[in-house]
Design an enzyme around this catalytic site. Sequence first.
Site, mmCIF file in Angstrom:
data_model
loop_
_atom_site.group_PDB
_atom_site.id
_atom_site.type_symbol
_atom_site.label_atom_id
_atom_site.label_comp_id
_atom_site.label_asym_id
_atom_site.label_seq_id
_atom_site.Cartn_x
_atom_site.Cartn_y
_atom_site.Cartn_z
ATOM 1 N N SER A 133 1.702 -9.631 -1.173
ATOM 2 C CA SER A 133 1.296 -8.182 -0.776
ATOM 3 C C SER A 133 1.283 -7.411 0.648
ATOM 4 O O SER A 133 1.956 -6.590 0.843
ATOM 5 C CB SER A 133 -0.180 -8.526 -1.541
ATOM 6 O OG SER A 133 -1.032 -9.015 -0.460
ATOM 7 N N GLU A 143 -10.087 5.561 3.502
ATOM 8 C CA GLU A 143 -10.809 4.846 3.935
ATOM 9 C C GLU A 143 -9.396 3.907 3.756
ATOM 10 O O GLU A 143 -8.458 3.547 3.111
ATOM 11 C CB GLU A 143 -11.632 4.196 2.831
ATOM 12 C CG GLU A 143 -11.242 3.506 1.737
ATOM 13 C CD GLU A 143 -10.517 3.699 0.783
ATOM 14 O OE1 GLU A 143 -9.856 5.203 0.533
ATOM 15 O OE2 GLU A 143 -9.813 3.423 0.367
ATOM 16 N N LYS A 150 0.821 -1.152 -0.043
ATOM 17 C CA LYS A 150 0.112 0.300 -0.450
ATOM 18 C C LYS A 150 0.479 1.286 -0.290
ATOM 19 O O LYS A 150 0.621 2.179 -0.421
ATOM 20 C CB LYS A 150 -1.282 0.861 1.220
ATOM 21 C CG LYS A 150 -1.755 -0.751 1.363
ATOM 22 C CD LYS A 150 -3.158 -0.833 0.379
ATOM 23 C CE LYS A 150 -3.733 -2.312 -0.091
ATOM 24 N NZ LYS A 150 -4.829 -2.208 -0.750
#
Length: 394
Positions: free
Chosen positions: A376, A109, A87
């Site tokens: 990830s 969010e 991210k």
Amino acid sequence: MTANSEGKFGDYGGQYVPEVLMPAIEELEEAYDEYLSDDDFLDDLNAKLRDYGGRPTPLYHAPELSERVGSKVYLKREDLLHGGAHKLNNALGQALLAKRMGKDRIIAETGAGQHGTATAMAAAALGIDCEIYMGAKDIERQKPNVFRMRLMGAEVNPVETGTGTLKDAINETLRDWATNVEDTHYVIGSIVGPHPFPAMVRDFQSVIGREIRQQSVEKEGRLPDSVVACAGGGSNTMGAFYDFIDDEEVDLYAVEAGGSSLEVNEERAPNSASLNIGEEGVLHGARTKILEDEDGQILESHSLSAGLDYSGVGPELAYLVDSGRVEPRTADDDEALEAFHLVSETEGIIPALESSHAVALLEKEDLGDFVVVNLSGRGDKDLDTVMEKSGVEV
Ligand SMILES: Cc1ncc(COP(=O)(O)O)c(C=O)c1O
């Protein structure tokens, strides 16, 4: 494919937003177009990704896992990126862009809390105010990330509406953005939302696939037979795939959460498999594949992993599935849990529950001799969920 001038990927994508948001979206589109070819901006971003984020992340040959599944498996270690997930690639990019646009407040969010954490990090590192919206249910299952965000100075607002998950958090963040467009940028966390977000987030994440290509050639002298990634909104999937779209010999697999079942009932979908079983509809400002009932109402989704628990998916990924370039797959809650234990035991790497869905495909399907799985994120945030699900007390 890149989005056309209307921000469309085939029929998907677009800008289905209230009038009040249009000026902010147009301003963003302009800034994104300008900075994407601005060497100064790109040098700054690349330096921060390297020195702050820790890029490039390794491509790790996982010997025990390979032995177990009978093909050469490499893990792309996005779990080693600062913050513990992919991210940060996008959060840093957007926060830097917001700063150049003169915005002194960013909002975001978050589902699993990883995007919120990455945004809080980027805000702290760049000296910008930061507010995060997170579903009440997700706050309950991802407490360590909530505390991390608060430690870094971000305000975390619980969202009680709906099922208290990612979809509801996005609604609240859009509402905040609509009332504060002057000084605020909305750092959306995946390849979802109105144009230019899907293309922009993909571009910020595409560093993953560029590195996979280079590292594959360095280590194996060729491109992989397949690249596998898990898909919630789809940003780590598109990030890992984008550089390989024109290499037809590389198979691309997007693994969604099969949850507890693929059977949809009237009120809810006990899965988050919008690429696999979704219908065309509009969600959060874009036309895409969504989980909906016969009347077109959005169904609540389910996954053991908060980061995959979303009723939609990025429009570009939906387009690539329809065109046959990306193969959609599912792994259910139990298969993901098994894969979580498998990677922990065989490699000493505790994967995020999201990433465990991608790993699970290794035991379900023949993916060729040389497989890259995008890991990830790391699983520290998921230990409570796994202990509870397994009935373990320490
Ligand atoms: C570790 C991890 N992987 C995957 C995802 C899913 O997001 P995306 O599909 O946008 O990569 C998340 C979302 O929170 C996450 O935290």
